[in-house]
Design a protein around this motif. Sequence first.
Motif, PDB file in Angstrom:
ATOM      1  N   GLY A  22       0.735  -1.202   0.062  1.00  0.00           N
ATOM      2  CA  GLY A  22      -0.208  -0.083  -0.065  1.00  0.00           C
ATOM      3  C   GLY A  22       0.918   1.182   0.208  1.00  0.00           C
ATOM      4  N   TYR A  25      -0.546   6.814   3.123  1.00  0.00           N
ATOM      5  CA  TYR A  25       0.407   7.318   4.078  1.00  0.00           C
ATOM      6  C   TYR A  25       1.150   6.340   4.888  1.00  0.00           C
ATOM      7  N   ALA A  26       0.416   5.574   5.341  1.00  0.00           N
ATOM      8  CA  ALA A  26       0.917   4.573   6.346  1.00  0.00           C
ATOM      9  C   ALA A  26       2.117   3.629   5.564  1.00  0.00           C
ATOM     10  N   GLU A  46       1.419  -1.530  -4.662  1.00  0.00           N
ATOM     11  CA  GLU A  46       0.197  -0.818  -4.577  1.00  0.00           C
ATOM     12  C   GLU A  46      -0.777  -1.412  -5.626  1.00  0.00           C
ATOM     13  N   ARG A  47      -1.916  -1.715  -5.325  1.00  0.00           N
ATOM     14  CA  ARG A  47      -2.914  -2.148  -6.185  1.00  0.00           C
ATOM     15  C   ARG A  47      -3.463  -1.166  -7.083  1.00  0.00           C
ATOM     16  N   ASN A  54      -5.935   7.221  -0.346  1.00  0.00           N
ATOM     17  CA  ASN A  54      -7.232   7.797  -0.275  1.00  0.00           C
ATOM     18  C   ASN A  54      -7.009   9.391  -0.446  1.00  0.00           C
ATOM     19  N   PRO A  71     -13.070  14.784  -0.056  1.00  0.00           N
ATOM     20  CA  PRO A  71     -11.983  15.735   0.533  1.00  0.00           C
ATOM     21  C   PRO A  71     -11.314  15.634   1.454  1.00  0.00           C
ATOM     22  N   HIS A  72     -10.071  15.880   1.331  1.00  0.00           N
ATOM     23  CA  HIS A  72      -8.980  15.896   2.562  1.00  0.00           C
ATOM     24  C   HIS A  72      -8.537  16.885   2.695  1.00  0.00           C
ATOM     25  N   ILE A  73      -8.649  17.223   4.150  1.00  0.00           N
ATOM     26  CA  ILE A  73      -8.186  18.597   4.572  1.00  0.00           C
ATOM     27  C   ILE A  73      -7.144  18.417   5.760  1.00  0.00           C
ATOM     28  N   ASP A 233      -1.408  -6.635  -6.847  1.00  0.00           N
ATOM     29  CA  ASP A 233      -2.037  -6.880  -5.603  1.00  0.00           C
ATOM     30  C   ASP A 233      -0.869  -8.040  -4.652  1.00  0.00           C
ATOM     31  N   ALA A 234      -0.560  -7.330  -3.442  1.00  0.00           N
ATOM     32  CA  ALA A 234       0.345  -7.965  -3.043  1.00  0.00           C
ATOM     33  C   ALA A 234       0.009  -9.302  -2.526  1.00  0.00           C
ATOM     34  N   TYR A 341     -14.371   2.645   3.086  1.00  0.00           N
ATOM     35  CA  TYR A 341     -13.689   4.112   3.710  1.00  0.00           C
ATOM     36  C   TYR A 341     -13.825   4.297   4.917  1.00  0.00           C
ATOM     37  N   GLY A 370      -2.085   1.582   9.741  1.00  0.00           N
ATOM     38  CA  GLY A 370      -2.878   2.439   9.084  1.00  0.00           C
ATOM     39  C   GLY A 370      -4.275   2.357   9.093  1.00  0.00           C
ATOM     40  N   ARG A 371      -5.081   2.975   8.588  1.00  0.00           N
ATOM     41  CA  ARG A 371      -6.822   3.040   8.711  1.00  0.00           C
ATOM     42  C   ARG A 371      -7.301   1.941   8.453  1.00  0.00           C
ATOM     43  N   TYR A 378      -9.026   6.909  11.624  1.00  0.00           N
ATOM     44  CA  TYR A 378      -7.991   7.765  11.759  1.00  0.00           C
ATOM     45  C   TYR A 378      -7.827   8.924  10.692  1.00  0.00           C
ATOM     46  N   MET A 380      -5.357  11.826   8.762  1.00  0.00           N
ATOM     47  CA  MET A 380      -4.223  11.659   7.925  1.00  0.00           C
ATOM     48  C   MET A 380      -3.027  11.545   8.918  1.00  0.00           C
TER      49      MET A 380
HETATM   50  P1  FAD Z   1      -4.924   4.389   2.370  1.00  0.00           P
HETATM   51  O1  FAD Z   1      -4.889   5.605   2.197  1.00  0.00           O
HETATM   52  O2  FAD Z   1      -6.459   3.511   2.220  1.00  0.00           O
HETATM   53  O3  FAD Z   1      -3.908   3.514   1.770  1.00  0.00           O
HETATM   54  C1  FAD Z   1      -3.898   2.227   1.651  1.00  0.00           C
HETATM   55  C2  FAD Z   1      -3.070   1.632   0.297  1.00  0.00           C
HETATM   56  O4  FAD Z   1      -3.095   0.288   0.575  1.00  0.00           O
HETATM   57  C3  FAD Z   1      -4.418   1.660  -0.845  1.00  0.00           C
HETATM   58  O5  FAD Z   1      -3.847   2.569  -1.738  1.00  0.00           O
HETATM   59  C4  FAD Z   1      -4.839   0.384  -1.153  1.00  0.00           C
HETATM   60  O6  FAD Z   1      -5.122   0.448  -2.539  1.00  0.00           O
HETATM   61  C5  FAD Z   1      -3.605  -0.277  -0.977  1.00  0.00           C
HETATM   62  N1  FAD Z   1      -3.651  -1.861  -0.634  1.00  0.00           N
HETATM   63  C6  FAD Z   1      -4.746  -2.252   0.108  1.00  0.00           C
HETATM   64  N2  FAD Z   1      -4.623  -3.807  -0.001  1.00  0.00           N
HETATM   65  C7  FAD Z   1      -3.495  -3.959  -0.894  1.00  0.00           C
HETATM   66  C8  FAD Z   1      -3.025  -4.991  -1.596  1.00  0.00           C
HETATM   67  N3  FAD Z   1      -3.363  -6.398  -1.221  1.00  0.00           N
HETATM   68  N4  FAD Z   1      -2.099  -5.023  -2.374  1.00  0.00           N
HETATM   69  C9  FAD Z   1      -1.680  -3.651  -2.858  1.00  0.00           C
HETATM   70  N5  FAD Z   1      -2.191  -2.640  -2.434  1.00  0.00           N
HETATM   71  C10 FAD Z   1      -2.941  -2.817  -1.445  1.00  0.00           C
HETATM   72  N6  FAD Z   1      -7.988  12.519   6.985  1.00  0.00           N
HETATM   73  C11 FAD Z   1      -7.796  13.837   7.325  1.00  0.00           C
HETATM   74  O7  FAD Z   1      -6.967  14.195   7.984  1.00  0.00           O
HETATM   75  N7  FAD Z   1      -8.568  14.892   6.822  1.00  0.00           N
HETATM   76  C12 FAD Z   1      -9.510  14.724   5.921  1.00  0.00           C
HETATM   77  O8  FAD Z   1      -9.889  15.971   5.615  1.00  0.00           O
HETATM   78  C13 FAD Z   1      -9.998  13.482   5.617  1.00  0.00           C
HETATM   79  N8  FAD Z   1     -11.054  13.396   4.843  1.00  0.00           N
HETATM   80  C14 FAD Z   1     -11.495  12.015   4.485  1.00  0.00           C
HETATM   81  C15 FAD Z   1     -12.393  11.778   3.735  1.00  0.00           C
HETATM   82  C16 FAD Z   1     -12.868  10.422   3.272  1.00  0.00           C
HETATM   83  C17 FAD Z   1     -14.084  10.531   2.394  1.00  0.00           C
HETATM   84  C18 FAD Z   1     -12.162   9.580   3.711  1.00  0.00           C
HETATM   85  C19 FAD Z   1     -12.432   8.043   3.246  1.00  0.00           C
HETATM   86  C20 FAD Z   1     -11.024   9.434   4.623  1.00  0.00           C
HETATM   87  C21 FAD Z   1     -10.487  10.928   4.873  1.00  0.00           C
HETATM   88  N9  FAD Z   1      -9.547  11.051   5.776  1.00  0.00           N
HETATM   89  C22 FAD Z   1      -9.039  12.165   5.941  1.00  0.00           C
HETATM   90  C23 FAD Z   1      -8.762  10.112   6.292  1.00  0.00           C
HETATM   91  C24 FAD Z   1      -7.544   9.760   5.245  1.00  0.00           C
HETATM   92  O9  FAD Z   1      -8.027   9.264   4.159  1.00  0.00           O
HETATM   93  C25 FAD Z   1      -6.602   8.500   6.088  1.00  0.00           C
HETATM   94  O10 FAD Z   1      -6.354   8.714   7.389  1.00  0.00           O
HETATM   95  C26 FAD Z   1      -5.459   8.162   5.083  1.00  0.00           C
HETATM   96  O11 FAD Z   1      -5.462   8.438   3.966  1.00  0.00           O
HETATM   97  C27 FAD Z   1      -5.169   6.730   5.356  1.00  0.00           C
HETATM   98  O12 FAD Z   1      -3.904   6.313   4.834  1.00  0.00           O
HETATM   99  P2  FAD Z   1      -3.723   4.634   4.792  1.00  0.00           P
HETATM  100  O13 FAD Z   1      -2.288   4.648   4.198  1.00  0.00           O
HETATM  101  O14 FAD Z   1      -3.832   4.050   6.100  1.00  0.00           O
HETATM  102  O15 FAD Z   1      -4.706   4.017   3.967  1.00  0.00           O
END
Ligand code: FAD
Length: 398
Positions: A22, A25-26, A46-47, A54, A71-73, A233-234, A341, A370-371, A378, A380
């Motif tokens: 993935g 952020y994480a 990353e798939r 996100n 929307p991400h703020i 896809d991992a 989501y 991660g989320r 969580y 960001m």
């Molecule tokens: P993700 O961003 O979901 O990244 C995980 C990645 O792993 C994805 O790209 C996925 O495709 C990949 N993945 C999963 N499984 C596999 C696999 N088997 N093989 C390969 N790749 C894989 N936060 C804020 O601070 N402010 C905001 O305004 C805000 N707005 C938001 C609005 C919405 C609608 C949503 C849903 C979230 C919002 N967030 C916001 C939260 C923010 O999106 C998350 O905290 C952050 O993006 C999470 O990062 P992550 O790396 O944990 O997960």
Amino acid sequence: MPVVHGLPKAFDVADYDALVVGAGYAGSVVARELAERAGKKVCVLERRPHIAGNAYDCLDEAGVLIHLYGPHIYHTYDERVHEYLSRFTDFTNYQHRVLANIHGTLMPVPFNHTSLKMAFGPERGEALFAKLVEKFGLDRKVPILELRAQDDPELEEVADYVFENVFLHYTMKQWGQTPDQVDPSVTGRVPVLVGDDDRYFQSPHQGMPAKGYTDLFDHMLDHANIDVFLDVDARDIVRVEDGKIMAGDLAYEGQVVYTGPLDELFGLDLGALPYRTLDLDFETLPVDEFQPVCTVNYTTSEDFTRITEFKHMTGQVVPGKTTILREYSKAYEPGSGQTPYYAILEPQNKALYASYLERVAGVANFHAVGRLAEYRYYDMDAVVASALALADKLVAEA
Ligand code: FAD
Ligand code: UDP
């Protein structure tokens, strides 16, 4: 090496010290830390066809910078997170403001002094505000469920109004449940504000990455020790089996940092972790501006929860055109191709998550972060903090 689509023929995961699943952020934070601080050779799979998870943003057909997954703020109180992200981007000084459309009148959310005067009229609004200040103190943030628990007729009147007009219908649309049924931390994210600040967040650090989120990730992942492979896809490369991570017939001994949903790793065999997903409906309009602020929450009407107009938050100037986004929330169906989501923070769901986590507890080189992988609501900054904490541990052990 630049980010590439697919895997080269000669790809062998054993060539890497660490595998990150993935590129959100994480994953990106841990990849950068392992590459930079521990000198590890890191493979990121990353798939999706892009980095940034996100938080991904891109130009739409009209040339407007949009957030493809909602929307991400950016906002944080966490100094380390802010300093860390500031290595990869400048931030603008954008301060997020949200209005609730309450029966056609636009009032600030979080519900505050101004909203109170709009809802109850100037005189009565002032009297009720004085009462709130007396009870809670100026500038206090009061969760709606705490306000509702007060045994005072005037405070009850305010609580009933806010509950009905700000929280009830919006929460029903977003979660399919009433505010009393969802975890208190969910509505607690948007407390009533006993003051005049009309910003959605009061965090000292808030804004937008000056060149967008994807640009921030471009910089974070740009390191000689990191290779990123998109559209992969991992689960086609590694699996967890008998307390080990297997790549084909061989055990993979490097560190695996997994940021996807944990149930997917095991074919959902204990049952699917419940999530809410969104239908995201983008529309470009032939006008400079559609609404007065970035986000209007529809708290008493419509099927969608909110409308976001991106130009307000990005500061982008695109004359005669603007792109808006309506969000429709619904139950996530596993295996349908929808995006999970929002984790649904109910005790039985957390227990199911814990059962999946137990499966990997004994796998010393597997780390869920991660989320999705932690099944948390969580923001960001919280994901970055969690990823940095994991990276500290892995770097110390390296
Ligand atoms: P993700 O961003 O979901 O990244 C995980 C990645 O792993 C994805 O790209 C996925 O495709 C990949 N993945 C999963 N499984 C596999 C696999 N088997 N093989 C390969 N790749 C894989 N936060 C804020 O601070 N402010 C905001 O305004 C805000 N707005 C938001 C609005 C919405 C609608 C949503 C849903 C979230 C919002 N967030 C916001 C939260 C923010 O999106 C998350 O905290 C952050 O993006 C999470 O990062 P992550 O790396 O944990 O997960
Ligand atoms: N909420 C609400 N009305 C609003 C704003 C928020 O009922 O006008 C509730 C709703 O339950 C929502 C939660 O508070 O899911 C958290 O809102 P937030 O804006 O933080 O949600 P997100 O941006 O994460 O979707």
